[in-house]
Design a protein around this motif. Structure first.
Motif, PDB file in Angstrom:
ATOM      1  N   MET A   1      -6.792  -1.401  -1.091  1.00 59.47           N
ATOM      2  CA  MET A   1      -7.043  -2.645  -0.395  1.00 59.47           C
ATOM      3  C   MET A   1      -8.319  -2.523   0.417  1.00 59.47           C
ATOM      4  O   MET A   1      -8.642  -1.449   0.908  1.00 59.47           O
ATOM      5  CB  MET A   1      -5.884  -2.967   0.546  1.00 59.47           C
ATOM      6  N   ARG A   2      -8.978  -3.613   0.535  1.00 63.86           N
ATOM      7  CA  ARG A   2     -10.272  -3.643   1.215  1.00 63.86           C
ATOM      8  C   ARG A   2     -10.232  -4.700   2.310  1.00 63.86           C
ATOM      9  O   ARG A   2      -9.703  -5.794   2.111  1.00 63.86           O
ATOM     10  CB  ARG A   2     -11.308  -3.991   0.158  1.00 63.86           C
TER      11      ARG A   2
ATOM     12  N   VAL B   1      -6.298 -11.739  -4.435  1.00 63.02           N
ATOM     13  CA  VAL B   1      -5.631 -10.913  -5.434  1.00 63.02           C
ATOM     14  C   VAL B   1      -6.288 -11.230  -6.771  1.00 63.02           C
ATOM     15  O   VAL B   1      -6.467 -12.401  -7.115  1.00 63.02           O
ATOM     16  CB  VAL B   1      -4.116 -11.213  -5.480  1.00 63.02           C
TER      17      VAL B   1
ATOM     18  N   ASP C   1      -7.078  -9.819 -11.050  1.00 64.48           N
ATOM     19  CA  ASP C   1      -6.786  -8.902 -12.148  1.00 64.48           C
ATOM     20  C   ASP C   1      -7.966  -7.984 -12.428  1.00 64.48           C
ATOM     21  O   ASP C   1      -7.875  -7.081 -13.253  1.00 64.48           O
ATOM     22  CB  ASP C   1      -6.400  -9.680 -13.415  1.00 64.48           C
ATOM     23  N   THR C   2      -9.093  -8.201 -11.733  1.00 66.70           N
ATOM     24  CA  THR C   2     -10.310  -7.427 -11.967  1.00 66.70           C
ATOM     25  C   THR C   2     -10.686  -6.565 -10.780  1.00 66.70           C
ATOM     26  O   THR C   2     -11.105  -5.420 -10.944  1.00 66.70           O
ATOM     27  CB  THR C   2     -11.481  -8.386 -12.285  1.00 66.70           C
ATOM     28  N   TRP C   3     -10.576  -7.104  -9.571  1.00 67.64           N
ATOM     29  CA  TRP C   3     -11.035  -6.435  -8.360  1.00 67.64           C
ATOM     30  C   TRP C   3      -9.848  -6.004  -7.515  1.00 67.64           C
ATOM     31  O   TRP C   3      -8.758  -6.552  -7.634  1.00 67.64           O
ATOM     32  CB  TRP C   3     -11.937  -7.374  -7.558  1.00 67.64           C
ATOM     33  N   GLU C   4     -10.093  -5.038  -6.621  1.00 63.11           N
ATOM     34  CA  GLU C   4      -9.020  -4.607  -5.731  1.00 63.11           C
ATOM     35  C   GLU C   4      -8.657  -5.730  -4.757  1.00 63.11           C
ATOM     36  O   GLU C   4      -9.463  -6.614  -4.489  1.00 63.11           O
ATOM     37  CB  GLU C   4      -9.433  -3.338  -4.963  1.00 63.11           C
ATOM     38  N   THR C   5      -7.437  -5.683  -4.236  1.00 64.46           N
ATOM     39  CA  THR C   5      -6.991  -6.673  -3.263  1.00 64.46           C
ATOM     40  C   THR C   5      -7.868  -6.601  -2.023  1.00 64.46           C
ATOM     41  O   THR C   5      -8.221  -5.509  -1.557  1.00 64.46           O
ATOM     42  CB  THR C   5      -5.514  -6.436  -2.894  1.00 64.46           C
ATOM     43  N   GLU C   6      -8.225  -7.770  -1.517  1.00 66.73           N
ATOM     44  CA  GLU C   6      -9.117  -7.849  -0.358  1.00 66.73           C
ATOM     45  C   GLU C   6      -8.493  -8.731   0.719  1.00 66.73           C
ATOM     46  O   GLU C   6      -7.995  -9.812   0.424  1.00 66.73           O
ATOM     47  CB  GLU C   6     -10.457  -8.446  -0.789  1.00 66.73           C
TER      48      GLU C   6
END
Length: 156
Positions: free
Chosen positions: A1-2, A74, A76-81
């Motif tokens: 998570m970011r 959220v 499907d490509t990048w981390e949760t932010e």
């Protein structure tokens, strides 16, 4: 998570400072218009990150700002932010060139017409409505918004 911050800075001429993301390689925001901000560093609070990132990207020192909400992305490509969302209308300093894109004061009426993420339109409307502090969850499949939940209630 970011954890990140994002700030929409307003001046007394009815304009918002936006960053047109056209300079970075492999930029998930490429060609989009967004506020200014960035990622947390170790031991930073949302406010610490906000002040540092705004100064680094713009050369402006914020003197009056408000913590308006948190947006969970959220994908499907990048981390949760977790994006901590702010607005500001007090600042000092002189605008400088940004290495992530082109900074531009945009008339408030023009902001909704610019290319941005579909979910950004939701939180920009909430900001414009002066909605009290909110939690917004945006779910993307690729660049398509597939879900939006505001304060626990589905919008789409």
């Amino acid at each position: 998570m970011r954890n990140t911050t994002l700030c929409y800075i307003h001046n007394d001429r009815g304009q918002t400072l936006l960053l047109h993301r056209v300079k970075k390689e492999n930029d998930l925001n490429k060609d989009k218009w967004i506020g200014v901000g960035g990622g947390f560093e170790d031991k930073e609070s949302p406010e610490d990150c906000l002040i540092r990132e705004v100064y680094e990207e713009t050369g402006l020192t914020l003197t009056r700002y408000a913590y308006r909400g948190i947006v969970t992305f959220v994908s499907d490509t990048w981390e949760t932010e977790y994006m901590h969302l702010f607005t500001a209308d007090g600042f000092t300093g002189t605008l400088k060139e940004c290495d992530e894109g082109t900074l531009e004061w945009v008339d408030d009426a023009q902001v909704p017409t610019l290319p941005t993420w579909e979910g950004d339109r939701i939180f920009l409307n909430l900001l414009n409505e002066n909605r009290p502090f909110f939690s917004l969850k945006l779910t993307y499949t690729g660049e398509t918004l597939t879900g939006a939940v505001l304060d626990g209630q589905p919008l789409i």
